[in-house]
Design a protein around this motif. Structure first.
Motif, PDB file in Angstrom:
ATOM      1  N   LYS A 185     -62.161 -45.922 -47.555  1.00  0.00           N
ATOM      2  CA  LYS A 185     -61.030 -45.524 -46.717  1.00  0.00           C
ATOM      3  C   LYS A 185     -59.802 -46.320 -47.108  1.00  0.00           C
ATOM      4  N   ARG A 186     -58.647 -45.678 -46.965  1.00  0.00           N
ATOM      5  CA  ARG A 186     -57.386 -46.351 -47.264  1.00  0.00           C
ATOM      6  C   ARG A 186     -56.446 -46.199 -46.081  1.00  0.00           C
ATOM      7  N   GLU A 187     -55.534 -47.160 -45.921  1.00  0.00           N
ATOM      8  CA  GLU A 187     -54.549 -47.078 -44.855  1.00  0.00           C
ATOM      9  C   GLU A 187     -53.549 -45.978 -45.162  1.00  0.00           C
ATOM     10  N   LEU A 202     -56.642 -44.556 -40.973  1.00  0.00           N
ATOM     11  CA  LEU A 202     -57.376 -44.635 -42.233  1.00  0.00           C
ATOM     12  C   LEU A 202     -57.741 -43.225 -42.672  1.00  0.00           C
ATOM     13  N   ILE A 228     -58.940 -50.901 -34.844  1.00  0.00           N
ATOM     14  CA  ILE A 228     -58.222 -50.350 -35.996  1.00  0.00           C
ATOM     15  C   ILE A 228     -56.781 -50.135 -35.551  1.00  0.00           C
ATOM     16  N   SER A 270     -54.106 -49.165 -37.618  1.00  0.00           N
ATOM     17  CA  SER A 270     -53.357 -48.133 -38.334  1.00  0.00           C
ATOM     18  C   SER A 270     -54.342 -47.084 -38.831  1.00  0.00           C
TER      19      SER A 270
END
Length: 122
Positions: free
Chosen positions: A67-69, A58, A54, A56
């Motif tokens: 989940k979003r960045e 989340l 990963i 960046s």
């Protein structure tokens, strides 16, 4: 080819304190070559360029159940909020956590009134 060589790196894996690891970083192809490390050490260093990593932060979106960045500042703020609002947070530190990071984790656990654990209990 834009190669960079990093020397005298200490391996974080087994605690054998091997400190002669060399990493050859091929920036153009995003690949590394690990020298002077055992299979476990080489595998750990290769995680740096793994497609599973990963890259960046989340943040869980409870409404959408996904989940979003997020930007680092937002993620760190959210993590701090979660820890500050937890009644008894559990901080788990694995075997490959550096001594310096473990020291910080122990201080955080004490400050937060939490529990600090490691994989030695598994």
């Amino acid at each position: 080819m834009a190669e960079k060589i990093f020397k005298d790196i200490m391996c974080p894996v087994c605690g054998g304190t091997c400190d002669d690891i060399e990493i050859v970083w091929d920036e153009e192809n995003r690949k590394i070559e690990v020298r002077n490390a055992c299979k476990m050490g080489a595998a750990k260093f290769n995680e740096i360029v793994s497609h599973h990593r990963i890259m960046s932060p989340l943040i869980a979106d409870k409404e959408k159940a996904e989940k979003r960045e997020a930007e680092w500042d937002e993620a760190l703020t959210k993590a701090a909020e979660i820890l500050a609002n937890a009644k008894r947070p559990l901080l788990f530190m694995g075997a490959e956590t550096s001594c310096e990071a473990m020291t910080v984790g122990l201080h955080m656990g004490e400050y937060l009134g939490g529990i600090v654990d490691s994989n030695s209990t598994i």
